[in-house]
Design a protein around this motif. Structure first.
Motif, PDB file in Angstrom:
ATOM      1  N   THR A   1      -5.069  -9.522  -2.505  1.00 49.27           N
ATOM      2  CA  THR A   1      -4.218  -8.030  -3.386  1.00 49.27           C
ATOM      3  C   THR A   1      -4.426  -9.738  -4.629  1.00 49.27           C
ATOM      4  O   THR A   1      -4.419 -10.409  -4.314  1.00 49.27           O
ATOM      5  CB  THR A   1      -2.943  -8.776  -3.122  1.00 49.27           C
ATOM      6  OG1 THR A   1      -2.501  -9.453  -2.977  1.00 49.27           O
ATOM      7  CG2 THR A   1      -2.190  -7.222  -1.953  1.00 49.27           C
TER       8      THR A   1
ATOM      9  N   ARG B   1      -2.244  -5.460  -6.819  1.00 50.55           N
ATOM     10  CA  ARG B   1      -3.126  -4.739  -7.168  1.00 50.55           C
ATOM     11  C   ARG B   1      -3.960  -4.635  -5.887  1.00 50.55           C
ATOM     12  O   ARG B   1      -4.338  -5.560  -5.310  1.00 50.55           O
ATOM     13  CB  ARG B   1      -3.935  -4.363  -8.120  1.00 50.55           C
ATOM     14  CG  ARG B   1      -4.796  -3.211  -7.747  1.00 50.55           C
ATOM     15  CD  ARG B   1      -6.036  -3.351  -9.357  1.00 50.55           C
ATOM     16  NE  ARG B   1      -6.538  -1.810  -8.683  1.00 50.55           N
ATOM     17  CZ  ARG B   1      -7.089  -0.661  -9.266  1.00 50.55           C
ATOM     18  NH1 ARG B   1      -5.189  -0.092  -9.327  1.00 50.55           N
ATOM     19  NH2 ARG B   1      -7.955   0.087  -8.656  1.00 50.55           N
ATOM     20  N   LEU B   2      -3.741  -3.548  -4.593  1.00 51.26           N
ATOM     21  CA  LEU B   2      -4.596  -3.960  -3.646  1.00 51.26           C
ATOM     22  C   LEU B   2      -6.419  -3.721  -3.390  1.00 51.26           C
ATOM     23  O   LEU B   2      -6.215  -2.586  -4.266  1.00 51.26           O
ATOM     24  CB  LEU B   2      -4.273  -2.675  -2.326  1.00 51.26           C
ATOM     25  CG  LEU B   2      -3.992  -3.633  -0.650  1.00 51.26           C
ATOM     26  CD1 LEU B   2      -3.779  -4.221  -0.301  1.00 51.26           C
ATOM     27  CD2 LEU B   2      -3.672  -2.022  -0.080  1.00 51.26           C
ATOM     28  N   VAL B   3      -6.544  -4.233  -2.888  1.00 50.47           N
ATOM     29  CA  VAL B   3      -8.443  -4.645  -3.434  1.00 50.47           C
ATOM     30  C   VAL B   3      -8.639  -4.923  -2.308  1.00 50.47           C
ATOM     31  O   VAL B   3      -8.088  -5.621  -0.826  1.00 50.47           O
ATOM     32  CB  VAL B   3      -8.894  -5.859  -4.158  1.00 50.47           C
ATOM     33  CG1 VAL B   3      -8.124  -5.362  -5.660  1.00 50.47           C
ATOM     34  CG2 VAL B   3      -8.230  -7.412  -4.038  1.00 50.47           C
TER      35      VAL B   3
ATOM     36  N   THR C   1      -7.737  -1.955   1.169  1.00 50.34           N
ATOM     37  CA  THR C   1      -7.687   0.334   0.548  1.00 50.34           C
ATOM     38  C   THR C   1      -8.248   1.340   1.429  1.00 50.34           C
ATOM     39  O   THR C   1      -8.391   2.330   0.637  1.00 50.34           O
ATOM     40  CB  THR C   1      -8.497  -0.227  -1.105  1.00 50.34           C
ATOM     41  OG1 THR C   1     -10.272   0.046  -1.096  1.00 50.34           O
ATOM     42  CG2 THR C   1      -7.991  -1.322  -1.570  1.00 50.34           C
TER      43      THR C   1
ATOM     44  N   VAL D   1      -3.257   4.020   2.395  1.00 51.65           N
ATOM     45  CA  VAL D   1      -3.387   4.063   0.723  1.00 51.65           C
ATOM     46  C   VAL D   1      -4.046   4.929   0.755  1.00 51.65           C
ATOM     47  O   VAL D   1      -3.646   5.480  -0.590  1.00 51.65           O
ATOM     48  CB  VAL D   1      -4.167   2.341   1.143  1.00 51.65           C
ATOM     49  CG1 VAL D   1      -4.369   1.977  -0.799  1.00 51.65           C
ATOM     50  CG2 VAL D   1      -3.542   0.990   1.588  1.00 51.65           C
ATOM     51  N   ARG D   2      -4.920   5.638   0.831  1.00 52.85           N
ATOM     52  CA  ARG D   2      -5.788   6.643   0.061  1.00 52.85           C
ATOM     53  C   ARG D   2      -5.852   7.472   1.597  1.00 52.85           C
ATOM     54  O   ARG D   2      -6.221   6.821   2.942  1.00 52.85           O
ATOM     55  CB  ARG D   2      -7.018   6.420  -0.453  1.00 52.85           C
ATOM     56  CG  ARG D   2      -7.146   5.670  -1.106  1.00 52.85           C
ATOM     57  CD  ARG D   2      -8.416   5.289  -1.566  1.00 52.85           C
ATOM     58  NE  ARG D   2      -8.529   4.349  -2.922  1.00 52.85           N
ATOM     59  CZ  ARG D   2      -9.634   3.387  -3.431  1.00 52.85           C
ATOM     60  NH1 ARG D   2     -10.809   4.139  -2.360  1.00 52.85           N
ATOM     61  NH2 ARG D   2     -10.038   2.733  -4.072  1.00 52.85           N
TER      62      ARG D   2
ATOM     63  N   ARG E   1      -2.514   1.827  -4.376  1.00 58.29           N
ATOM     64  CA  ARG E   1      -3.152   0.580  -4.394  1.00 58.29           C
ATOM     65  C   ARG E   1      -2.153  -0.543  -5.378  1.00 58.29           C
ATOM     66  O   ARG E   1      -2.683  -1.619  -5.078  1.00 58.29           O
ATOM     67  CB  ARG E   1      -4.108   0.093  -5.243  1.00 58.29           C
ATOM     68  CG  ARG E   1      -5.882   1.335  -4.294  1.00 58.29           C
ATOM     69  CD  ARG E   1      -7.240   0.972  -4.712  1.00 58.29           C
ATOM     70  NE  ARG E   1      -7.706  -0.385  -5.086  1.00 58.29           N
ATOM     71  CZ  ARG E   1      -8.503  -0.306  -5.340  1.00 58.29           C
ATOM     72  NH1 ARG E   1      -9.151   0.458  -6.149  1.00 58.29           N
ATOM     73  NH2 ARG E   1      -8.959  -1.778  -5.724  1.00 58.29           N
ATOM     74  N   ASP E   2      -1.702   0.307  -6.138  1.00 60.57           N
ATOM     75  CA  ASP E   2      -0.381  -0.476  -7.189  1.00 60.57           C
ATOM     76  C   ASP E   2       0.922  -0.465  -7.077  1.00 60.57           C
ATOM     77  O   ASP E   2       1.264   0.493  -6.537  1.00 60.57           O
ATOM     78  CB  ASP E   2      -1.246   0.120  -8.953  1.00 60.57           C
ATOM     79  CG  ASP E   2      -2.634  -0.257  -9.040  1.00 60.57           C
ATOM     80  OD1 ASP E   2      -2.783  -1.243  -9.349  1.00 60.57           O
ATOM     81  OD2 ASP E   2      -3.266   1.134  -8.846  1.00 60.57           O
TER      82      ASP E   2
ATOM     83  N   GLY F   1       0.684  -1.116   0.066  1.00 59.39           N
ATOM     84  CA  GLY F   1      -0.147   0.180   0.027  1.00 59.39           C
ATOM     85  C   GLY F   1       0.980   1.521  -0.053  1.00 59.39           C
ATOM     86  O   GLY F   1       0.314   2.461   0.135  1.00 59.39           O
TER      87      GLY F   1
END
Length: 280
Positions: A215, A240-242, A246, A251-252, A257-258, A57
């Motif tokens: 991921t 890719r984090l899912v 997320t 992460v945000r 995420r990538d 992340g």
């Protein structure tokens, strides 16, 4: 999930597109076990370096060393080995086109003292993940592997890794590519992505996290065999984090995420001189 399906199809197409490859190896399992009648145990030791995100992340990249320790039967065995396999792999039981054994990984300590972007989440301890793996080969050019591990000290969660690799040997070169998927328990996500808050009854964590796909991604690698014992490998991995992770602030908006990981490793295999069997 579209990404996983696409990468699986890409892996298969790559293997089938190699000249004469499908005809020569599609049903030949002889290369999946050692040609040595004694089936001696061999040890593979090595090390590598990766340029990768500081943590899953993160958008901050660091160089990180990685040891390699593997135990299996047959010095000249051509069981496929991917660079994102666990640091420790011990194949205990094996047959024509399958093997199972123990696996383990180290987990590094993580805190805001190392990366200020982690100020919103609790620090995590240095620890490990221990468990087992199972590999199967539908054909001699395709490997499926499942790892199931539980955290020790670092976290109390469970991690399951699913891998599919299409591979081919051309002279002294071996090429491989395949999709990846990781599923984790809620404890794992909460430990590494949970934020501190003041909500009553939440144990100091602001959000509730659920188990699920963590991921998805893919790995491609190329290996040069200097001899039966010595090899070097270069590789690139995309993740890719899912899922619920997320939503974490690391992460945000402070991360990504990538991610891409670039690596280089070298390993050497040698015969132990023993053919002890576990009786399966």
């Amino acid at each position: 999930m579209r990404c996983v399906a696409y990468l699986a199809g890409l892996s298969t197409c790559l293997a089938l597109s190699l000249p004469g490859y499908a005809q020569a190896q599609s049903s030949d399992y002889s290369t999946l076990t050692s040609p040595q009648s004694a089936q001696n145990w061999y040890i593979t030791v090595g090390a590598g370096v990766r340029y990768q995100p500081d943590y899953t992340g993160s958008d901050d990249y660091v160089f990180r060393a990685r040891p390699i320790i593997s135990l299996g039967k047959g010095l000249k065995s051509t069981w496929w080995s991917a660079e994102d396999d666990t640091m420790l792999s011990i194949g205990v039981f094996s047959g024509q086109g399958w093997r199972i054994g123990f696996s383990g990984d180290l987990l590094w300590k993580r805190s805001a003292k190392v990366n200020p972007a982690l100020v919103a989440v609790p620090a995590t301890k240095f620890g490990a993940e221990l468990g087992g793996f199972a590999e199967f080969y539908p054909t001699s050019w395709l490997r499926g592997r499942v790892d199931l591990r539980r955290g020790v000290v670092a976290h109390d969660g469970v991690v399951a890794d699913f891998k599919l690799d299409a591979f081919s040997t051309v002279g002294q070169w071996t090429l491989g590519i395949g999709p990846r998927m990781r599923i984790t328990s809620a404890d794992y996500v909460r430990t590494y992505f949970g934020t501190r808050g003041a909500q009553p009854g939440t144990g100091g964590l602001l959000q509730r996290y659920n188990a699920g796909v963590h991921t998805v991604g893919a790995l491609a690698q190329v290996t040069y065999h200097w001899s039966d014992q010595l090899k070097t490998t270069a590789y690139v991995e995309y993740k890719r984090l899912v899922g619920d992770a997320t939503r974490s602030p690391i992460v945000r908006p402070f991360g990504s995420r990538d991610s891409l990981t670039f690596g280089l490793s070298a390993s050497y295999s040698f015969d132990t001189g023993t053919s002890y069997s576990f009786g399966l």
